[in-house]
Design a protein around this motif. Structure first.
Motif, short mmCIF file in Angstrom:
data_model
loop_
_atom_site.label_atom_id
_atom_site.label_comp_id
_atom_site.label_asym_id
_atom_site.label_seq_id
_atom_site.Cartn_x
_atom_site.Cartn_y
_atom_site.Cartn_z
N GLY A 347 38.49 36.51 43.69
CA GLY A 347 38.63 37.83 43.08
C GLY A 347 38.80 38.93 44.10
O GLY A 347 38.64 38.74 45.30
N GLN A 349 37.83 43.23 44.41
CA GLN A 349 37.16 44.39 43.85
C GLN A 349 37.41 45.59 44.74
O GLN A 349 37.49 45.48 45.97
CB GLN A 349 35.64 44.15 43.77
CG GLN A 349 34.90 45.33 43.15
CD GLN A 349 33.44 45.34 43.51
OE1 GLN A 349 32.97 44.50 44.28
NE2 GLN A 349 32.70 46.29 42.98
N THR A 366 37.06 48.91 40.10
CA THR A 366 37.73 47.88 39.32
C THR A 366 37.38 46.52 39.90
O THR A 366 37.23 46.37 41.12
CB THR A 366 39.25 48.07 39.30
OG1 THR A 366 39.87 47.00 38.56
CG2 THR A 366 39.83 48.08 40.72
N ASN A 368 38.38 42.37 39.50
CA ASN A 368 39.34 41.41 38.94
C ASN A 368 39.06 40.04 39.51
O ASN A 368 39.06 39.86 40.74
CB ASN A 368 40.77 41.84 39.28
CG ASN A 368 41.06 43.27 38.85
OD1 ASN A 368 41.40 43.53 37.71
ND2 ASN A 368 40.92 44.21 39.78
N GLN A 369 38.81 39.07 38.62
CA GLN A 369 38.46 37.74 39.07
C GLN A 369 39.23 36.70 38.28
O GLN A 369 39.54 36.88 37.10
CB GLN A 369 36.96 37.50 38.95
CG GLN A 369 36.15 38.42 39.84
CD GLN A 369 34.76 37.89 40.11
OE1 GLN A 369 34.48 36.72 39.89
NE2 GLN A 369 33.89 38.76 40.60
N TRP A 370 39.48 35.58 38.96
CA TRP A 370 40.18 34.45 38.38
C TRP A 370 39.36 33.19 38.59
O TRP A 370 38.63 33.08 39.57
CB TRP A 370 41.57 34.31 39.02
CG TRP A 370 42.45 35.48 38.79
CD1 TRP A 370 43.38 35.62 37.81
CD2 TRP A 370 42.49 36.69 39.56
NE1 TRP A 370 43.99 36.85 37.92
CE2 TRP A 370 43.46 37.52 38.98
CE3 TRP A 370 41.78 37.15 40.67
CZ2 TRP A 370 43.76 38.79 39.48
CZ3 TRP A 370 42.07 38.42 41.17
CH2 TRP A 370 43.05 39.22 40.57
N GLN A 386 40.49 34.29 33.44
CA GLN A 386 40.48 35.45 34.31
C GLN A 386 39.73 36.57 33.61
O GLN A 386 39.60 36.60 32.38
CB GLN A 386 41.89 35.90 34.69
CG GLN A 386 42.69 36.52 33.55
CD GLN A 386 44.04 36.99 34.02
OE1 GLN A 386 44.87 36.20 34.47
NE2 GLN A 386 44.29 38.28 33.92
N ASN A 388 38.99 40.99 33.96
CA ASN A 388 39.35 42.26 34.58
C ASN A 388 38.43 43.34 34.03
O ASN A 388 38.19 43.41 32.83
CB ASN A 388 40.81 42.61 34.29
CG ASN A 388 41.75 41.49 34.66
OD1 ASN A 388 42.14 40.70 33.81
ND2 ASN A 388 42.12 41.40 35.92
N GLU A 413 35.16 45.20 30.14
CA GLU A 413 35.59 43.94 30.75
C GLU A 413 36.34 43.09 29.74
O GLU A 413 35.92 42.96 28.58
CB GLU A 413 34.40 43.17 31.30
CG GLU A 413 34.78 41.91 32.06
CD GLU A 413 33.80 41.58 33.16
OE1 GLU A 413 33.91 40.48 33.72
OE2 GLU A 413 32.94 42.42 33.48
#
Length: 658
Positions: A347, A349, A366, A368-370, A386, A388, A413
């Motif tokens: 991810g 950030q 913000t 954002n992770q997968w 994922q 966000n 989220e």
């Protein structure tokens, strides 16, 4: 999924201390520590500031309860200690039960939460995986850790999913000296478990600024102890002990760029061969694992009123699971052979902090992770996800109320394969007098369904792609005192908490569903520390949890009551010290309503420096001094088989510092 703040209180601090000095004084005052030592952060030379840490560290200043476990306490946890044991020994209000000793899974409960209601971070990288959502700390060696920071209560605003009852951030060691320095440790326990580790560090200057370098390695191996009672084993069981072998190495580089920027790179590799103990027909059952964690963080301060950081991370976990049964006729049956299960979280950030006119502070970011995962044992149809998130927090200043320190924030989220979640949080700290503070938190938290709950496809377990996030409303109210008692330093803290959970994610037969109705959890936590002489210190804590059942749904493995106390003595010259600790666990019900609690365990520790320069040190830990037979969890119900806590064990360690 979650944010990736590096630490609640950072190893590095800027030369500019208009805000940082007051913050560190608040965070590391003795009344927030869990033991009889003060956390010292005065050996720091990297010139560039660390701005990433302040977002979370300042939550203590705005009404969140923070506990700090420092390096000296970690060392007293024993030569073969992992993070689970350190948490078990020192964090007030946190129930920890390692399943079968060091480097094994554990059961955790913070402020009445379940095992996956607490978010665990390593330097800000989430260790709760999105495959099952569990806490996997069984391969983290304690020698690599500088301190552990515990932020209590619902914290989804800054951290996202699973920060329902709190956050535990494990901070790895960083270089702190300009001269090449380090240490070597060698340990041995009464089960012939061996441990060894080494660390070296140095800070140098180059054309950009200061460069800090650190590397460490550790190796722990043991045949382990017998984790079940003799009556639980059948005649076909060949392997009756739970052994482990864990090797870890890591490195960190921190480059200061001028006076306002810094770049930090971190990498850790762990190779673990872990037995998975079984009582019946066990010839060999193992989890052979490789875990890699890497982070890169850039931080910059733009003027006196704005700072930001950008951070990327990867957490990769690969396990090979083998299960071989031994039959009554002497033959064997291979159930699993190097079957794979694992996951990768990665991810990015970004977060900024701006000081507005009037002293107000705005934090925004913000995240954002997968995620991807695979399990060849438990079949999961969809292995990708994922998340966000956007979040913001305002920390206003009211000139008419200079003793009031509030904050308010919101987070939204969205996760693929599920509904979005929006949460808000209000915190408050009020300085009643120079000795008393009143603090509180109120807000909502959420827990996203994991991949197993969404996509499992087994005969006895079916996922539900329509699961909604589990939502909770959390409230904590605390009163803190710092002062004196009978001429000795004394501090105490009381926290009452309540949590109301909607859309509880639970199994209904073989199907994962959102439960109907609302589950309530409430309780009280009390802790205190009294240094009644320069050498003697007494600390104690107790927690009472009340969990309500609704429509047949009960939250399990949460102790109704537990308490701990510790008495410590250190010589006037700090050349030696001894300590003893008692912990009592009340009723704990398994999912099948089996009570496996009601026990007490006594531990003792001692240390002695062998030279005036304090380079050579011997340490001793005696765990379960009275060899109490107690259960940490229930392995099976029919017949009943209990996982047993570690029996009487002595451990000795030699340390050389240079």
């Amino acid at each position: 999924m979650t944010t990736t703040h590096t630490s609640l209180a950072r190893d590095w601090r800027a030369p500019r201390r208009s805000m940082g000095g007051a913050l560190l004084g608040c965070l590391f005052s003795p009344w927030l520590l869990a033991d009889d030592t003060s956390l010292k952060l005065d050996q720091q030379f990297v010139s560039a500031p660390s701005v990433e840490s302040t977002t979370v560290a300042e939550m203590a200043k705005y009404g969140s309860k923070v506990e700090i476990i420092d390096r000296q306490q970690i060392e007293r946890a024993g030569p073969s200690s992992d993070i689970t044991r350190v948490l078990q020994m020192y964090v007030p209000g946190l129930y920890v039960a390692p399943k079968n000793g060091p480097f094994d899974y554990g059961t955790y409960s913070l402020l009445g939460g379940r095992n996956d209601d607490t978010l665990i971070l390593l330097d800000g990288v989430r260790l709760n995986n999105r495959l099952y959502g569990g806490l996997y700390l069984d391969t983290l060696p304690a020698n690599a850790i500088e301190r552990i920071e515990v932020l209590k209560g619902g914290q989804s605003l800054l951290f996202g999913t699973q920060a329902v009852s709190g956050v535990i951030n494990i901070v790895t060691r960083s270089p702190q000296t300009r001269d090449a320095s380090g240490e070597v440790n060698l340990g041995l326990d009464s089960f012939m478990g061996r441990s060894g580790d080494a660390r070296v560090e140095r800070i140098v200057s180059n054309g950009l600024g200061d460069l800090g370098l650190l590397a460490y390695v550790s190796h722990n191996v043991s045949d382990g102890y017998q984790p079940f009672r003799n009556s639980a084993y059948n005649t076909s069981t060949k392997d009756k002990k739970r052994s482990y072998e864990v090797t870890t190495f890591g490195a960190k580089a921190i480059q200061g760029v001028g006076d306002d920027s810094r770049l930090e790179l971190f990498y850790q590799y762990t190779d673990a061969n872990l037995d998975f103990a079984r009582a019946a027909n066990n010839k060999k059952t193992t989890n052979d694992r490789v875990q890699q964690i890497a982070t890169a963080t850039f931080e910059q301060r733009l003027g006196e009123r704005f700072s930001y950081f950008v951070k990327g991370h990867v957490n990769d976990w690969d396990t090979r699971y083998t299960r071989i049964n031994s039959n009554d006729d002497g033959g064997i049956k291979v159930i699993n052979h190097n079957d794979y299960w694992g996951f990768t979280d990665w991810g990015v950030q970004a977060e900024g902090k701006a000081e507005l006119d009037g002293g107000h502070v705005l934090v925004f970011g913000t995240d954002n992770q997968w995620f991807k995962g695979q399990d060849d044992v438990l079949k999961i149809d969809d292995n990708n996800a994922q998340a966000n998130a956007l979040y913001a927090q305002l920390r206003p200043v009211f000139e008419t109320l200079p003793d009031w320190h509030p904050s308010i924030g919101v987070r939204h989220e969205k996760i693929s394969g599920g509904e979005s979640a929006t949460v808000g949080m209000l915190t408050s700290l009020y300085d009643l007098t120079s000795n008393w503070q009143l603090r509180g938190q109120f807000g909502s938290a959420f827990k996203l369904p994991n991949a197993e709950q969404l996509f499992a496809n087994e005969e006895d377990e079916k996922g539900n792609r329509n699961l909604k996030p589990e939502k909770s409303v959390n409230a904590e109210l605390g009163l803190d005192y710092k002062g004196s008692l009978l001429a000795g330093e004394f501090n105490a803290s009381t926290t009452v908490f309540q949590r109301k959970i909607d859309d509880l994610i639970a199994l209904d037969g073989i199907d994962w569903v959102n439960g109907e109705g609302r589950i309530k959890v409430r309780g009280i936590e009390v802790d205190g520390r009294w240094q009644f002489s320069p050498q003697w210190t007494l600390s104690a804590d107790m927690t009472r949890n009340l969990v309500e059942s609704r429509n047949g749904v009960t939250l399990s493995n949460i102790p109704g009551f537990f308490a701990r106390s510790r008495l410590g003595f250190e010589s006037q010259d700090r050349m030696w010290g001894v300590g003893g600790a008692l912990r009592y666990i009340g009723q704990i019900d398994s999912p099948k309503k089996i009570d496996y609690g009601h026990y007490s365990v006594v531990d003792a520790d001692a240390y002695r420096y062998l030279d005036a320069a304090q380079q050579h040190r011997l340490s001793l830990l005696v765990e379960n001094l009275f060899d109490r037979d107690y259960s940490t969890s229930i392995a099976s119900n029919n017949p009943r088989v209990d996982n047993l806590g570690r029996p009487f064990t002595t451990e000795v360690r030699y340390t050389y510092r240079f």
